[in-house]
Design an enzyme around this catalytic site. Structure first.
Site, PDB file in Angstrom:
ATOM      1  N   ASP A   6      55.448  35.939  36.382  1.00 30.71           N
ATOM      2  CA  ASP A   6      54.761  34.866  35.661  1.00 30.71           C
ATOM      3  C   ASP A   6      54.913  35.125  34.159  1.00 30.71           C
ATOM      4  O   ASP A   6      54.716  36.243  33.679  1.00 30.71           O
ATOM      5  CB  ASP A   6      53.277  34.838  36.047  1.00 30.71           C
ATOM      6  CG  ASP A   6      52.588  33.555  35.612  1.00 30.71           C
ATOM      7  OD1 ASP A   6      52.094  32.828  36.483  1.00 30.71           O
ATOM      8  OD2 ASP A   6      52.543  33.282  34.389  1.00 30.71           O
ATOM      9  N   ILE A   7      55.279  34.084  33.417  1.00 31.59           N
ATOM     10  CA  ILE A   7      55.580  34.221  31.992  1.00 31.59           C
ATOM     11  C   ILE A   7      54.302  34.402  31.159  1.00 31.59           C
ATOM     12  O   ILE A   7      54.362  34.882  30.024  1.00 31.59           O
ATOM     13  CB  ILE A   7      56.408  32.990  31.507  1.00 31.59           C
ATOM     14  CG1 ILE A   7      57.236  33.336  30.291  1.00 31.59           C
ATOM     15  CG2 ILE A   7      55.541  31.776  31.285  1.00 31.59           C
ATOM     16  CD1 ILE A   7      58.399  34.244  30.568  1.00 31.59           C
ATOM     17  N   GLU A  21      48.875  23.476  37.455  1.00 34.64           N
ATOM     18  CA  GLU A  21      49.747  23.356  36.287  1.00 34.64           C
ATOM     19  C   GLU A  21      51.175  22.985  36.701  1.00 34.64           C
ATOM     20  O   GLU A  21      51.790  22.112  36.083  1.00 34.64           O
ATOM     21  CB  GLU A  21      49.740  24.698  35.532  1.00 34.64           C
ATOM     22  CG  GLU A  21      50.482  24.685  34.213  1.00 34.64           C
ATOM     23  CD  GLU A  21      50.571  26.088  33.610  1.00 34.64           C
ATOM     24  OE1 GLU A  21      49.571  26.835  33.653  1.00 34.64           O
ATOM     25  OE2 GLU A  21      51.659  26.433  33.119  1.00 34.64           O
ATOM     26  N   HIS A  32      50.648  33.204  43.751  1.00 40.05           N
ATOM     27  CA  HIS A  32      50.424  34.198  42.699  1.00 40.05           C
ATOM     28  C   HIS A  32      50.117  35.529  43.367  1.00 40.05           C
ATOM     29  O   HIS A  32      49.180  35.618  44.178  1.00 40.05           O
ATOM     30  CB  HIS A  32      49.195  33.832  41.852  1.00 40.05           C
ATOM     31  CG  HIS A  32      49.332  32.608  41.004  1.00 40.05           C
ATOM     32  ND1 HIS A  32      49.703  32.648  39.674  1.00 40.05           N
ATOM     33  CD2 HIS A  32      49.128  31.301  41.293  1.00 40.05           C
ATOM     34  CE1 HIS A  32      49.707  31.419  39.179  1.00 40.05           C
ATOM     35  NE2 HIS A  32      49.360  30.576  40.137  1.00 40.05           N
ATOM     36  N   HIS A  84      53.636  27.682  44.838  1.00 43.30           N
ATOM     37  CA  HIS A  84      53.891  29.074  44.439  1.00 43.30           C
ATOM     38  C   HIS A  84      52.682  29.929  44.754  1.00 43.30           C
ATOM     39  O   HIS A  84      51.548  29.504  44.594  1.00 43.30           O
ATOM     40  CB  HIS A  84      54.249  29.163  42.956  1.00 43.30           C
ATOM     41  CG  HIS A  84      53.292  28.489  42.027  1.00 43.30           C
ATOM     42  ND1 HIS A  84      53.264  27.119  41.848  1.00 43.30           N
ATOM     43  CD2 HIS A  84      52.304  28.979  41.252  1.00 43.30           C
ATOM     44  CE1 HIS A  84      52.322  26.800  40.988  1.00 43.30           C
ATOM     45  NE2 HIS A  84      51.701  27.910  40.613  1.00 43.30           N
TER      46      HIS A  84
HETATM   47  P1  AMP Z   1      49.289  26.987  38.525  1.00 40.01           P
HETATM   48  O1  AMP Z   1      50.162  25.780  38.727  1.00 40.01           O
HETATM   49  O2  AMP Z   1      47.916  26.624  38.011  1.00 40.01           O
HETATM   50  O3  AMP Z   1      49.218  27.859  39.755  1.00 40.01           O
HETATM   51  O4  AMP Z   1      49.933  27.862  37.369  1.00 40.01           O
HETATM   52  C1  AMP Z   1      51.311  27.880  37.127  1.00 40.01           C
HETATM   53  C2  AMP Z   1      51.729  29.264  36.683  1.00 40.01           C
HETATM   54  O5  AMP Z   1      53.108  29.226  36.400  1.00 40.01           O
HETATM   55  C3  AMP Z   1      51.016  29.789  35.423  1.00 40.01           C
HETATM   56  O6  AMP Z   1      50.464  31.077  35.700  1.00 40.01           O
HETATM   57  C4  AMP Z   1      52.136  29.857  34.384  1.00 40.01           C
HETATM   58  O7  AMP Z   1      52.005  30.932  33.489  1.00 40.01           O
HETATM   59  C5  AMP Z   1      53.371  30.004  35.256  1.00 40.01           C
HETATM   60  N1  AMP Z   1      54.608  29.499  34.649  1.00 40.01           N
HETATM   61  C6  AMP Z   1      54.798  28.282  34.087  1.00 40.01           C
HETATM   62  N2  AMP Z   1      56.066  28.162  33.649  1.00 40.01           N
HETATM   63  C7  AMP Z   1      56.682  29.324  33.938  1.00 40.01           C
HETATM   64  C8  AMP Z   1      58.009  29.825  33.740  1.00 40.01           C
HETATM   65  N3  AMP Z   1      58.962  29.084  33.140  1.00 40.01           N
HETATM   66  N4  AMP Z   1      58.302  31.078  34.161  1.00 40.01           N
HETATM   67  C9  AMP Z   1      57.354  31.825  34.764  1.00 40.01           C
HETATM   68  N5  AMP Z   1      56.090  31.413  34.996  1.00 40.01           N
HETATM   69  C10 AMP Z   1      55.764  30.183  34.586  1.00 40.01           C
END
Ligand code: AMP
Length: 128
Positions: A28-29, A87, A94, A92
């Site tokens: 995760d970035i 988001e 975590h 995905h």
């Molecule tokens: P959520 O959709 O609420 O589960 O969160 C999306 C997750 O994806 C967040 O923790 C972001 O930091 C992560 N994220 C978003 N874009 C990227 C990316 N390009 N590379 C890695 N992680 C990402």
């Protein structure tokens, strides 16, 4: 097309941890903690329970294997798991190396350098 599909297609870079024909795992970035990893089905689906039961169980199987690698690579009390997706509307999991409840609240964030991300991804990948 989701940002994760762009990562899967190689259009956007990631710190890759593991991959097979159906899944990819990358850091995760904006991590809650060092080693925070996302496990993503290559087939773009919005919500976890939109997956077929078979796809869901395969995702859990791949996530289990990534979690085992995380346990070996990153010092923590336990690896915790969460599925949110508010988001990024592409399923995905975590996986977060966790020491305190705050690590799972998605508010306290860790800043890592590019070198730290690369080193972490390599270490987890070696243990996969
Ligand atoms: P959520 O959709 O609420 O589960 O969160 C999306 C997750 O994806 C967040 O923790 C972001 O930091 C992560 N994220 C978003 N874009 C990227 C990316 N390009 N590379 C890695 N992680 C990402």
């Amino acid at each position: 097309m989701s940002i994760f599909t762009k990562i899967i297609d190689g259009e956007i870079p990631c710190y890759k941890v593991a991959e097979d024909n159906n899944f990819i795992a990358f850091l995760d970035i904006n991590p809650n903690a060092k080693g925070h990893t996302l496990v993503v089905p290559k087939k773009e689906e919005n919500k976890l329970f939109d997956l077929s039961k078979e796809e869901y169980l395969s995702l859990m199987d791949f996530s289990y294997r990534v979690a085992k690698a995380l346990e070996k690579a990153v010092d923590c009390k336990r690896v915790c798991m969460s599925v949110i997706g508010l988001e990024v509307p592409h399923v995905h999991v975590h996986l977060v190396p966790t020491n305190a409840m705050a690590d799972m609240q998605f508010t306290k964030k860790e800043k890592l350098t590019n070198e730290e991300f690369v080193a972490l991804a390599n270490k987890i990948s070696e243990n996969f």
